[in-house]
Enzyme design. Structure first.
Site, mmCIF file in Angstrom:
data_model
loop_
_atom_site.group_PDB
_atom_site.id
_atom_site.type_symbol
_atom_site.label_atom_id
_atom_site.label_comp_id
_atom_site.label_asym_id
_atom_site.label_seq_id
_atom_site.Cartn_x
_atom_site.Cartn_y
_atom_site.Cartn_z
ATOM 1 N N HIS A 44 0.755 -1.220 -0.065
ATOM 2 C CA HIS A 44 0.081 0.026 0.142
ATOM 3 C C HIS A 44 1.065 1.174 0.136
ATOM 4 O O HIS A 44 2.035 1.169 0.036
ATOM 5 C CB HIS A 44 -0.787 -0.028 1.343
ATOM 6 C CG HIS A 44 -0.186 0.120 2.496
ATOM 7 N ND1 HIS A 44 0.129 -0.892 3.216
ATOM 8 C CD2 HIS A 44 0.127 1.133 3.424
ATOM 9 C CE1 HIS A 44 0.719 -0.444 4.492
ATOM 10 N NE2 HIS A 44 0.791 0.856 4.315
ATOM 11 N N HIS B 299 -5.942 -1.571 4.216
ATOM 12 C CA HIS B 299 -5.839 -0.501 3.530
ATOM 13 C C HIS B 299 -4.840 -0.867 2.249
ATOM 14 O O HIS B 299 -3.840 -1.683 2.333
ATOM 15 C CB HIS B 299 -5.304 0.773 3.864
ATOM 16 C CG HIS B 299 -3.957 0.548 4.884
ATOM 17 N ND1 HIS B 299 -3.547 -0.287 5.463
ATOM 18 C CD2 HIS B 299 -3.161 1.554 4.853
ATOM 19 C CE1 HIS B 299 -2.378 -0.263 6.147
ATOM 20 N NE2 HIS B 299 -2.064 0.867 5.548
ATOM 21 N N HIS C 142 4.903 7.365 2.482
ATOM 22 C CA HIS C 142 5.597 6.162 2.556
ATOM 23 C C HIS C 142 4.998 5.279 1.361
ATOM 24 O O HIS C 142 3.872 5.021 1.102
ATOM 25 C CB HIS C 142 5.600 5.548 3.665
ATOM 26 C CG HIS C 142 4.537 4.911 4.348
ATOM 27 N ND1 HIS C 142 3.510 5.354 5.093
ATOM 28 C CD2 HIS C 142 3.936 3.704 4.327
ATOM 29 C CE1 HIS C 142 2.781 4.761 5.526
ATOM 30 N NE2 HIS C 142 2.685 3.551 4.797
ATOM 31 N N HIS D 197 1.135 -0.440 15.233
ATOM 32 C CA HIS D 197 -0.005 0.627 14.916
ATOM 33 C C HIS D 197 -1.255 0.345 15.655
ATOM 34 O O HIS D 197 -1.808 -1.020 15.774
ATOM 35 C CB HIS D 197 -0.253 0.952 13.593
ATOM 36 C CG HIS D 197 0.568 1.271 12.797
ATOM 37 N ND1 HIS D 197 1.344 2.704 13.192
ATOM 38 C CD2 HIS D 197 1.081 0.905 11.522
ATOM 39 C CE1 HIS D 197 2.239 2.818 12.020
ATOM 40 N NE2 HIS D 197 2.116 2.046 10.921
ATOM 41 N N TYR E 217 9.250 1.919 10.022
ATOM 42 C CA TYR E 217 9.318 2.971 8.799
ATOM 43 C C TYR E 217 10.972 3.298 8.811
ATOM 44 O O TYR E 217 11.761 3.566 10.173
ATOM 45 C CB TYR E 217 8.544 4.376 9.465
ATOM 46 C CG TYR E 217 7.204 3.931 9.212
ATOM 47 C CD1 TYR E 217 6.391 3.896 8.001
ATOM 48 C CD2 TYR E 217 6.564 3.645 10.141
ATOM 49 C CE1 TYR E 217 5.247 3.734 7.966
ATOM 50 C CE2 TYR E 217 5.124 3.478 10.240
ATOM 51 C CZ TYR E 217 4.348 3.633 8.955
ATOM 52 O OH TYR E 217 3.005 3.329 8.867
ATOM 53 N N GLU F 220 7.950 1.546 4.213
ATOM 54 C CA GLU F 220 7.771 0.822 5.585
ATOM 55 C C GLU F 220 7.817 -0.853 5.038
ATOM 56 O O GLU F 220 7.485 -1.362 4.117
ATOM 57 C CB GLU F 220 6.218 1.027 5.661
ATOM 58 C CG GLU F 220 5.558 0.131 6.939
ATOM 59 C CD GLU F 220 4.191 0.515 7.040
ATOM 60 O OE1 GLU F 220 3.751 0.326 8.322
ATOM 61 O OE2 GLU F 220 3.413 0.602 6.021
#
Length: 311
Positions: A154, A203, A218, A250, A259, A269
């Site tokens: 993503h 996502h 990112h 997260h 990251y 990431e």
């Protein structure tokens, strides 16, 4: 879930300052597979377990950042219909001819309200993942070079008009909203961050409200396990790759993450975990006050570099 319409993230073209140093980084340290070079000086890569020709294109430049992001669609008829739908929404499109990117068919390109160039395509040459299609072993020898992510997962993009992006992706492109971040109430911004999926991942693309258009936060590369994220962290340390955040988890998406920065200052990431939402689920909301744990759940900390540095 039936996969129709927009299928998945397909490729991103990234601007890099020192091409040779970047090739070494993405091939030998991150562990991508080089698949080609073109007469415009661009170099093509894929993750070892991706079947299509390329998912990352490095383009030499005097500034870092992203040129465009592309998503693969089901077939040529879907591409034609989505182009009509985007135009009906009020956004102009252009056709990029087949072959402009190596081993890639015709693309439909348009500019998002956030200023990013976004494109759809239906055809890309399949080169496989180095494993046979009958009785394959579980991994390729390429899976042990560098960090060895399994796919381009993503991206997070920064720019203005997040609500207009949301309308386009939900009403026209068929994505669904999985999570959102609310702004401070006094700012009058109901959503400053949105996490959108065209699959049942947490996502496939995300946007955060930002005054400058067309910025990259990112690109994310999927690791198969949390243990492989930690191994990636070891490799970063061995090669003195500068780390922005992590290893941590997260709250947003429940992802496990590190990251870090490539040699040009583009953030990338290494990501694992998350949950598997479906389109009939209700989106998760993070308040502005709760977002520190959304970013870094153990520490509950808003890391300044994460919030302010983009390319």
């Amino acid at each position: 879930m039936a996969m129709t319409g927009v299928l998945r993230p397909g490729h991103a073209q990234l601007r890099v300052l020192d091409l040779e140093k970047s090739i070494t980084f993405y091939r030998d340290i991150l562990g991508l597979v080089e698949t080609g070079r073109d007469d415009r000086g661009r170099v093509y890569f894929k993750c070892w377990d991706e079947r299509d020709h390329s998912s990352l294109i490095l383009s030499p430049s005097d500034s870092a950042g992203i040129d465009f992001i592309g998503f693969k669609v089901l077939d040529a008829a879907t591409l034609d219909q989505l182009e009509r739908d985007v135009r009906a929404f009020g956004i102009a499109t252009e056709r990029v001819p087949a072959g402009d990117l190596l081993e890639t068919g015709e693309r439909v390109r348009f500019r998002l309200p956030s200023g990013h160039l976004f494109e759809l395509y239906a055809e890309k040459t399949k080169v496989g993942n180095g494993l046979p299609s009958v009785n394959p072993p579980p991994w390729s020898m390429d899976a042990d070079r560098g960090m060895a992510p399994i796919r381009f997962d993503h991206c997070l993009l920064y720019g203005p008009n997040v609500q207009a992006n949301k309308d386009l992706f939900l009403k026209v492109l068929g994505f669904h909203l999985v999570e959102r971040i609310l702004g401070p109430t006094e700012a009058g911004e109901p959503e400053i961050g949105i996490f959108l999926s065209c699959s049942h991942k947490t996502h496939d693309i995300a946007f955060v409200e930002y005054e400058e258009p067309g910025k990259l936060h990112h690109l994310s590369f999927r690791m198969p396990t949390w243990e492989r994220v930690l191994r990636a962290g070891d490799i970063m340390g061995m090669n003195r790759v500068p780390i922005d955040i992590g290893p941590t988890r997260h709250g947003v998406t429940r992802g496990e993450t590190i990251y870090a920065w490539d040699p040009s200052g583009n953030r990338f990431e290494t990501f694992a975990g998350g949950y598997e939402p479906y389109p009939d689920g209700d989106p998760i909301t993070w308040t502005f006050e709760g977002f520190p744990h959304g970013l870094d759940y153990p520490q509950g900390k808003l890391h300044e570099s994460f919030m302010t540095v983009v390319t």
